[in-house]
Design an enzyme around this catalytic site. Sequence first.
Site: not given
Ligand code: AMP
Length: 280
Positions: A146, A36-37, A33-34, A183-185
């Site tokens: 997101g 964004g999450h 988690l960052h 932001m991204s994992s």
């Molecule tokens: P993930 O863990 O990558 O599957 O992401 C889980 C949720 O967090 C998804 O709905 C993503 O779109 C959202 N998410 C990931 N990165 C961001 C970000 N930088 N800003 C907003 N939402 C995000």
Amino acid sequence: MEIIRDPRQMHERAMQIKCSETTLGFVPTMGALHDGHISLVRQCVNDNDMSVVSIFVNPSQFAPGEDFDKYPRSEGKDTLILENENCDIVFIPDRRDMYFNHLTTVRMEGITEKLCGKKRPGHFEGVATIVSKLFNIIMPQRAYFGGKDYQQYIVMKKMVFDLNFNVEIIGCPIVRESDGLAMSSRNAYLKPEHRKTAPALYRELKRGRDLLLEGMEPEKVVEKMKDRLKDIKDLKVDYIDILTGSTLQVPSENDKHLRIFAAVYIGETRLIDNIGVELE
Ligand code: AMP
């Protein structure tokens, strides 16, 4: 905060919550988690009486050869973050429980083959299948997605409409680093020199938006953007596309709500981003 791993137990708990007329919000994640999450979790906690966050690195949305095995996992840290954010339940199912003798997939046509679907065949099938399962287990009234994965958000909206899921899909804004990188994992994969290059993607999206606002044709804008990005060391464009924001179709002259979508490789790491453009 409750931590639940067994899907049946999660479903029973969700039934209890439903019977008590409590509103239940849900944020599906793959963990690591960052901020964004966390922005999604805050919105969910704010909007609902109770919140469930799932952490599940979903194998069916990774193609063979993609980064499923090396995808960052940090369950201990994630649960601490969620507890601090006043999340009520974390659902962390086991892969074997979610995909025991599994033969069913949810497939959508028309919007899943383009953009990220081109290079990642089966990806949205995997997403639609796991989210359907999570919706059936958790039965939330609202689910939060997101804007960074904008195509996924649109796919989810269409899926709940087509399959009559009684869930409201809520889109949340993209959270960025101070230099503009979304932001991204997966940003953790970037080597230091590539991390410095990475904000070029958002910079170019903003330039593209300005060109559209100045009246340039979408095809020309895409050409210009690709042309500028090709000079950046170790950066390779996967796709740049301009589509309608709500239906992901090629825009006609009358369409005013557009979105520029881009995916690039920086070194080995694939990054995606997008920006909305509201024409007059
Ligand atoms: P993930 O863990 O990558 O599957 O992401 C889980 C949720 O967090 C998804 O709905 C993503 O779109 C959202 N998410 C990931 N990165 C961001 C970000 N930088 N800003 C907003 N939402 C995000």
